[in-house]
Structure formats: C-alpha cells, structure tokens
Design a protein around this motif. Structure first.
Motif, PDB file in Angstrom:
ATOM      1  N   ASP A  63       0.817  -1.218   0.000  1.00 37.22           N
ATOM      2  CA  ASP A  63       0.000   0.000   0.000  1.00 37.22           C
ATOM      3  C   ASP A  63       0.854   1.274   0.000  1.00 37.22           C
ATOM      4  N   GLY A  64       1.948   1.241  -0.765  1.00 35.43           N
ATOM      5  CA  GLY A  64       2.789   2.425  -0.912  1.00 35.43           C
ATOM      6  C   GLY A  64       3.738   2.684   0.238  1.00 35.43           C
ATOM      7  N   LYS A  65       3.787   1.758   1.202  1.00 33.28           N
ATOM      8  CA  LYS A  65       4.698   1.912   2.339  1.00 33.28           C
ATOM      9  C   LYS A  65       5.714   0.778   2.354  1.00 33.28           C
ATOM     10  N   ILE A  66       6.865   1.067   2.913  1.00 39.27           N
ATOM     11  CA  ILE A  66       7.934   0.078   3.036  1.00 39.27           C
ATOM     12  C   ILE A  66       7.829  -0.556   4.425  1.00 39.27           C
ATOM     13  N   TRP A  67       7.563  -1.860   4.440  1.00 37.72           N
ATOM     14  CA  TRP A  67       7.440  -2.612   5.690  1.00 37.72           C
ATOM     15  C   TRP A  67       8.742  -3.370   5.930  1.00 37.72           C
ATOM     16  N   ILE A  68       9.418  -3.060   7.011  1.00 38.54           N
ATOM     17  CA  ILE A  68      10.628  -3.787   7.383  1.00 38.54           C
ATOM     18  C   ILE A  68      10.203  -4.903   8.329  1.00 38.54           C
ATOM     19  N   GLN A  69      10.215  -6.128   7.814  1.00 40.24           N
ATOM     20  CA  GLN A  69       9.761  -7.293   8.582  1.00 40.24           C
ATOM     21  C   GLN A  69      10.877  -7.889   9.438  1.00 40.24           C
ATOM     22  N   ARG A  70      12.114  -7.765   8.954  1.00 45.41           N
ATOM     23  CA  ARG A  70      13.285  -8.298   9.674  1.00 45.41           C
ATOM     24  C   ARG A  70      14.464  -7.414   9.322  1.00 45.41           C
ATOM     25  N   GLU A  74      23.445  -3.725  11.492  1.00 43.27           N
ATOM     26  CA  GLU A  74      23.841  -2.799  12.550  1.00 43.27           C
ATOM     27  C   GLU A  74      23.357  -1.381  12.272  1.00 43.27           C
ATOM     28  N   VAL A  75      23.437  -0.969  11.025  1.00 40.25           N
ATOM     29  CA  VAL A  75      23.086   0.408  10.661  1.00 40.25           C
ATOM     30  C   VAL A  75      21.584   0.640  10.682  1.00 40.25           C
ATOM     31  N   GLY A  76      20.817  -0.366  10.353  1.00 43.36           N
ATOM     32  CA  GLY A  76      19.365  -0.249  10.321  1.00 43.36           C
ATOM     33  C   GLY A  76      18.867   0.168   8.947  1.00 43.36           C
ATOM     34  N   VAL A  77      18.056  -0.693   8.351  1.00 44.27           N
ATOM     35  CA  VAL A  77      17.514  -0.429   7.025  1.00 44.27           C
ATOM     36  C   VAL A  77      16.656   0.833   7.048  1.00 44.27           C
ATOM     37  N   ALA A  78      15.885   1.060   8.106  1.00 43.84           N
ATOM     38  CA  ALA A  78      15.054   2.269   8.210  1.00 43.84           C
ATOM     39  C   ALA A  78      15.931   3.518   8.140  1.00 43.84           C
ATOM     40  N   ASN A  79      17.064   3.500   8.810  1.00 42.11           N
ATOM     41  CA  ASN A  79      17.974   4.650   8.772  1.00 42.11           C
ATOM     42  C   ASN A  79      18.508   4.887   7.363  1.00 42.11           C
ATOM     43  N   GLU A  80      18.809   3.809   6.654  1.00 36.10           N
ATOM     44  CA  GLU A  80      19.283   3.940   5.280  1.00 36.10           C
ATOM     45  C   GLU A  80      18.195   4.513   4.372  1.00 36.10           C
ATOM     46  N   LEU A  81      16.954   4.076   4.587  1.00 30.67           N
ATOM     47  CA  LEU A  81      15.840   4.585   3.790  1.00 30.67           C
ATOM     48  C   LEU A  81      15.621   6.074   4.041  1.00 30.67           C
ATOM     49  N   VAL A  82      15.657   6.482   5.297  1.00 32.96           N
ATOM     50  CA  VAL A  82      15.482   7.898   5.639  1.00 32.96           C
ATOM     51  C   VAL A  82      16.614   8.728   5.032  1.00 32.96           C
ATOM     52  N   ALA A  83      17.837   8.239   5.122  1.00 37.79           N
ATOM     53  CA  ALA A  83      18.978   8.954   4.542  1.00 37.79           C
ATOM     54  C   ALA A  83      18.838   9.099   3.029  1.00 37.79           C
ATOM     55  N   ALA A  84      18.135   8.162   2.398  1.00 35.73           N
ATOM     56  CA  ALA A  84      17.919   8.214   0.950  1.00 35.73           C
ATOM     57  C   ALA A  84      16.717   9.078   0.573  1.00 35.73           C
ATOM     58  N   GLY A  85      16.031   9.633   1.577  1.00 34.83           N
ATOM     59  CA  GLY A  85      14.933  10.549   1.295  1.00 34.83           C
ATOM     60  C   GLY A  85      13.536  10.011   1.488  1.00 34.83           C
ATOM     61  N   VAL A  86      13.388   8.794   2.023  1.00 35.88           N
ATOM     62  CA  VAL A  86      12.052   8.239   2.265  1.00 35.88           C
ATOM     63  C   VAL A  86      11.485   8.875   3.531  1.00 35.88           C
ATOM     64  N   PRO A  87      10.284   9.433   3.461  1.00 35.64           N
ATOM     65  CA  PRO A  87       9.670  10.008   4.665  1.00 35.64           C
ATOM     66  C   PRO A  87       9.385   8.921   5.708  1.00 35.64           C
ATOM     67  N   LYS A  88       9.560   9.247   6.969  1.00 38.34           N
ATOM     68  CA  LYS A  88       9.344   8.269   8.039  1.00 38.34           C
ATOM     69  C   LYS A  88       7.918   7.744   8.060  1.00 38.34           C
ATOM     70  N   GLN A  89       6.958   8.538   7.603  1.00 39.54           N
ATOM     71  CA  GLN A  89       5.559   8.075   7.591  1.00 39.54           C
ATOM     72  C   GLN A  89       5.309   7.029   6.505  1.00 39.54           C
ATOM     73  N   ASP A  90       6.312   6.768   5.649  1.00 35.53           N
ATOM     74  CA  ASP A  90       6.207   5.714   4.632  1.00 35.53           C
ATOM     75  C   ASP A  90       6.972   4.450   5.008  1.00 35.53           C
ATOM     76  N   ILE A  91       7.473   4.398   6.237  1.00 31.97           N
ATOM     77  CA  ILE A  91       8.243   3.237   6.708  1.00 31.97           C
ATOM     78  C   ILE A  91       7.531   2.656   7.925  1.00 31.97           C
TER      79      ILE A  91
END
Length: 109
Positions: A63-70, A74-91
């Motif tokens: 539904d247009g959002k990135i779901w991190i299931q696992r 160490e760095v965190g996929v969510a942190n990498e996504l945010v650094a690449a410009g993905v809004p936190k409300q889409d994660i």
C-alpha cells in the motif's frame, strides 16, 4: 519533488548488504519478488558440520509503504531509507508489535 522509486531503492540497499559476507564458506542470497514486492537477504551454507540458514533482511512494499519485517543489520535499514529521502511516515517497522509502533517515529501501518 519527484517521488522515490521504492522498489529500486529497496533493491539497491539490499544489494549493498549482500556484498558484505565476511565468511567465504557461506553465501548471502538476494531474493527479489518484484511482482509481489517481497525482498530478502538470506545467509546460508555450512560452517563445518553446522548448517547456517537465516533471513538477515526482509522488506515488503504494501500500500505504498515500506514494511521492514526483519532487520539484522547494525546500521538499520530504516535509517538507510530515511537517509535516501524516504519520509518516516512511509516506513513501517513490521518487526515491532502493532501496539508498540505508535512509540516509534515511523508509521504504524
């Protein structure tokens, strides 16, 4: 501003994690199901007599959002996504129970 192609970005991030195998005996496998938007990095092989098999990263796009299931990084996929410009409300941190997600700075669903 142009919308980020989440499929392409997720694949790029996972490819980056698949080249960091410190162990030459086992392998890291990329699993990309672009039709259903499931993406994984698996660690598998043998270390002596012990079988190695496990999911390091599992990401879905729903539904247009990135779901991190696992996320076994160490760095965190969510942190990498945010650094690449993905809004936190889409994660969505799918590895957290639904009642706990409201306490994070990311989407709840």
């Amino acid at each position: 501003m142009e919308r980020i192609d989440y499929r392409e970005l997720v694949q790029t991030i996972l490819k980056g994690h698949s080249i960091h195998n410190a162990n030459d005996v086992t392998e890291l496998q990329l699993i990309f199901d672009q039709e259903r938007d499931h993406y994984q990095v698996l660690h598998l092989g043998w270390e002596g007599l012990k079988r190695v098999y496990g999911c390091i990263i599992h990401v879905d796009i729903k539904d247009g959002k990135i779901w991190i299931q696992r996320d076994g990084t160490e760095v965190g996929v969510a942190n990498e996504l945010v650094a690449a410009g993905v809004p936190k409300q889409d994660i969505v941190l799918g590895f957290h129970a639904p009642y706990k997600r409201k306490f994070t700075e990311f989407a709840t669903d």
